[in-house]
Design a protein around this motif. Structure first.
Motif, PDB file in Angstrom:
ATOM      1  N   GLU A 196     -39.046  34.740 -25.506  1.00 10.74           N
ATOM      2  CA  GLU A 196     -39.637  36.059 -25.269  1.00 10.74           C
ATOM      3  C   GLU A 196     -41.006  35.954 -24.593  1.00 10.74           C
ATOM      4  O   GLU A 196     -41.324  36.736 -23.693  1.00 10.74           O
ATOM      5  N   GLU A 238     -28.607  38.603 -17.236  1.00 10.04           N
ATOM      6  CA  GLU A 238     -29.808  39.427 -17.381  1.00 10.04           C
ATOM      7  C   GLU A 238     -30.851  39.089 -16.312  1.00 10.04           C
ATOM      8  O   GLU A 238     -31.512  39.979 -15.770  1.00 10.04           O
ATOM      9  N   SER A 270     -41.573  44.672 -22.622  1.00 11.52           N
ATOM     10  CA  SER A 270     -40.485  45.429 -23.235  1.00 11.52           C
ATOM     11  C   SER A 270     -39.140  44.821 -22.862  1.00 11.52           C
ATOM     12  O   SER A 270     -38.257  44.654 -23.720  1.00 11.52           O
ATOM     13  N   ASN A 288     -38.572  41.475 -24.615  1.00 10.09           N
ATOM     14  CA  ASN A 288     -38.160  41.662 -26.004  1.00 10.09           C
ATOM     15  C   ASN A 288     -36.689  42.035 -26.093  1.00 10.09           C
ATOM     16  O   ASN A 288     -35.943  41.500 -26.932  1.00 10.09           O
ATOM     17  N   ARG A 289     -36.253  42.939 -25.214  1.00 13.16           N
ATOM     18  CA  ARG A 289     -34.847  43.372 -25.225  1.00 13.16           C
ATOM     19  C   ARG A 289     -33.911  42.214 -24.902  1.00 13.16           C
ATOM     20  O   ARG A 289     -32.913  41.978 -25.601  1.00 13.16           O
ATOM     21  N   SER A 301     -34.451  38.920 -25.061  1.00 14.66           N
ATOM     22  CA  SER A 301     -34.451  37.853 -26.061  1.00 14.66           C
ATOM     23  C   SER A 301     -33.621  38.238 -27.281  1.00 14.66           C
ATOM     24  O   SER A 301     -32.941  37.393 -27.878  1.00 14.66           O
ATOM     25  N   GLN A 302     -33.641  39.515 -27.657  1.00 12.69           N
ATOM     26  CA  GLN A 302     -32.827  39.969 -28.787  1.00 12.69           C
ATOM     27  C   GLN A 302     -31.335  39.935 -28.445  1.00 12.69           C
ATOM     28  O   GLN A 302     -30.497  39.683 -29.319  1.00 12.69           O
ATOM     29  N   GLN A 303     -31.008  40.181 -27.179  1.00 10.30           N
ATOM     30  CA  GLN A 303     -29.617  40.197 -26.753  1.00 10.30           C
ATOM     31  C   GLN A 303     -29.025  38.789 -26.655  1.00 10.30           C
ATOM     32  O   GLN A 303     -27.854  38.572 -26.988  1.00 10.30           O
ATOM     33  N   GLN A 307     -30.397  35.809 -27.896  1.00  2.15           N
ATOM     34  CA  GLN A 307     -30.859  34.797 -28.856  1.00  2.15           C
ATOM     35  C   GLN A 307     -30.535  35.227 -30.285  1.00  2.15           C
ATOM     36  O   GLN A 307     -30.647  36.387 -30.642  1.00  2.15           O
ATOM     37  N   LYS A 308     -30.116  34.282 -31.071  1.00  9.16           N
ATOM     38  CA  LYS A 308     -29.948  34.546 -32.495  1.00  9.16           C
ATOM     39  C   LYS A 308     -30.376  33.322 -33.286  1.00  9.16           C
ATOM     40  O   LYS A 308     -30.311  32.189 -32.797  1.00  9.16           O
TER      41      LYS A 308
END
Length: 591
Positions: free
Chosen positions: A109, A150, A197, A200-201, A203-205, A207-208
């Protein structure tokens, strides 16, 4: 390791040469990738600001030859520092075929906002997702395919220190540069707020994090080293162990191995050998006499200085590659701000204890010109290089440990005093501390050994030739009788004010060439402890060596270099004479 090692081809092509840029945040393994791809002797250090000026190397791939330019490790293209200004100028020139952007898999991120800025230039980009082994250990998993969609650009999984993914990088760089296809992320942010922003979006999509794992010992140590109380204790332990290793190990190497080899084997042999070809006289004495170039030119740099230099570079390289230095920078930020520089400058500051030249060059990582001037001045005045340290130990270590401690305590006080004075006299303010805190890692053995070798080799090349020439000057002064005339001329300063013997004038002359040579001639004189301390203090504050003066001139222009040099001379003679007269007055009271 060069690229023809990766694909088995060493044939070069003289046509169609391409140019690639290597960019990314600090501490993502960028310099390691550069070194692996080009085979160029570039040091890979685990802290921000390592590669401040551009470095270029050649890569060979399937019969083609291309150039890879390593840009400074930076966080954005806001051009708020010299390093960022360099990156912006290169990117705006658009004279490149493709960009290799290195991402940190453990901190995706925070890397992505800069990645979107790079994508905005429309130049073909290949992303190297590095440090995947560290990410896996932290339970982080990244969907590479989704990340590619992405970003609108290819993403290659890499573990640079183990050579994983490097061949794929080369293949993809040449592929995208041939097609000249502009990159197009799925969503192109337009402002700084949108950059973060979107980062952040994404990295959340993509990465886990898997089930929580227990922190490793290095993770816990990293957190503790950033806290004031345990961090200070850890820093003191690291400092004490480092000093013990360098000083104790250096003395052992010197006394048990190197001095016996030089004094018992080499000197008798070289003296006898040269005597077979030359008659007794001035020229024989210049070579193998009291200050013989073939005698002191070997004994001083190899037997007296090299042990400490070698061991110091081991310590410095380990601290760099483990990532501890930025942790120390956070810890000492409050102290360094009192002298006008922020904690991130601890890296070039500590490098000054190895050599002033990389410390002055390393000041480029500072965010303001004011900080650069303060740092370069302090290093030039009061930070003894490792060669000086070796000379101080050789002179004082065998006679008085307290005298050696006194010299370094005086150095520390001079750093604080001169820093606070410069901080008040130079207008401007220091920026808030912004430094990447890398993971504490075990060093890569191959990279570590290469770095130690390169640094030691560089020191010997830079120090040996000037030292031999300086010793030759000393020998001529002694053999021609010019030393006596010079001693009479400098008597009011050397004898009356400093309290040193007349022949100590030679140390002041040779110290212009290299600082440690202002100490080493004192080994040949029968001095009192007070005289040794005075000589060491003068050498501590004496003007920078010729190489450091040249770098100061190049980085800050001649006017500042002359001002710094003249200031050091005045401080050296003033403080040295003051210690002599105070010590002379107190001596009867102590007896």
């Amino acid at each position: 390791m060069s690229c023809h090692d990766l694909d088995g081809s060493s044939e070069e092509s003289t046509s169609g040469e391409r140019k690639f840029l290597l960019v990314g945040n600090p501490n993502v393994g960028k310099s390691v990738i550069f070194s692996k791809l080009t085979g160029k002797n570039v040091m890979a250090s685990n802290y921000a600001g390592t590669t401040v000026s551009m470095t270029e190397g050649t890569i060979h791939y399937q019969g083609t030859k291309s150039s890879l330019v390593d840009l400074p490790g930076i966080y954005s293209l806001e051009a708020s520092s010299p390093a960022e200004e360099v990156a912006v100028k290169v990117l705006e020139a658009r004279e490149v075929d493709a960009i290799l952007f290195v991402l940190d898999a453990t901190g995706l991120e925070k890397n992505l906002p800069f990645a979107y800025q790079i994508l905005g230039y429309g130049i073909p980009v290949v992303f190297a997702l590095n440090l995947l082994d560290v990410a896996k250990a932290k339970g982080i998993q990244i969907d590479i395919n989704r990340l590619e969609k992405e970003l609108g650009a290819p993403v290659i999984s890499t573990i640079a220190v183990r050579h994983i993914g490097l061949k794929e990088i080369l293949q993809k760089l040449h592929e995208v540069s041939s097609k000249k296809k502009k990159v197009a992320p799925s969503h192109r942010p337009k402002s700084v707020e949108e950059y973060w922003s979107e980062a952040n979006r994404v990295s959340q999509q993509v990465q886990k994090v898997t089930e929580p794992r227990q922190s490793s010992f290095l993770d816990r140590l990293s957190m503790l080293s950033l806290q004031l109380l345990p961090g200070t204790l850890i820093a003191l332990i690291v400092l004490c162990l480092s000093v013990a290793f360098v000083v104790g190990g250096g003395k052992a190497l010197r006394s048990l191995i190197l001095l016996p080899l030089v004094n018992d084997l080499y000197i008798p042999w070289i003296t006898q050998f040269m005597s077979q070809f030359m008659a007794e006289g001035i020229w024989l004495n210049v070579l193998v006499g009291e200050y013989g170039m073939l005698v002191k030119g070997i004994e001083w740099p190899f037997a007296l200085i090299l042990p400490y230099v070698f061991l110091f570079y081991i310590v410095l390289s380990v601290l760099e590659d483990t990532g501890y230095l930025p942790h120390l920078g956070v810890l000492v930020d409050g102290l360094l701000r009192r002298i006008g520089i922020q904690g991130s400058n601890i890296v070039p500051f500590i490098m000054g204890y190895g050599c002033a030249i990389p410390a002055i060059l390393g000041s480029r990582a500072a965010t303001t010109y004011r900080e650069r001037v303060i740092l370069a001045t302090i290093v030039s005045l009061a930070v003894p290089c490792i060669a000086q340290t070796g000379a101080f130990i050789a002179l004082l270590g065998e006679h008085s440990a307290m005298a050696l401690i006194f010299v370094y305590l005086l150095s520390f006080l001079a750093i604080l005093f001169s820093g606070m004075l410069l901080n008040k006299s130079i207008s401007g303010k220091s920026d808030p501390l912004l430094v990447e805190i890398p993971h504490l890692l075990l060093p890569n053995e191959q990279a570590l050994m290469k770095k130690i070798y390169l640094r030691t080799k560089s020191f010997m090349i830079e120090a040996e030739i000037p030292m031999i020439l300086a010793i030759g000057v000393a020998a001529l002064l002694v053999e021609t009788g010019l030393l006596n005339a010079l001693g009479i001329f400098l008597q009011p300063l050397v004898v009356t004010w400093l309290g040193l013997p007349q022949e100590a004038s030679i140390a002041l002359i040779l110290g212009v060439i290299r600082r440690e040579i202002a100490v080493l001639p004192l080994l040949e004189m029968n001095l009192t402890t007070l005289q040794m301390v005075v000589g060491s203090v003068v050498a501590l504050f004496y003007l920078p060596c010729l190489s450091a003066f040249a770098v100061l001139t190049k980085e800050f222009r001649l006017k500042l270099a002359l001002a710094v040099s003249l200031s050091t001379i005045v401080v050296a003679f003033f403080v040295g004479g003051l210690i002599h007269h105070i010590g002379k007055a107190l001596l009867p009271l102590l007896i």
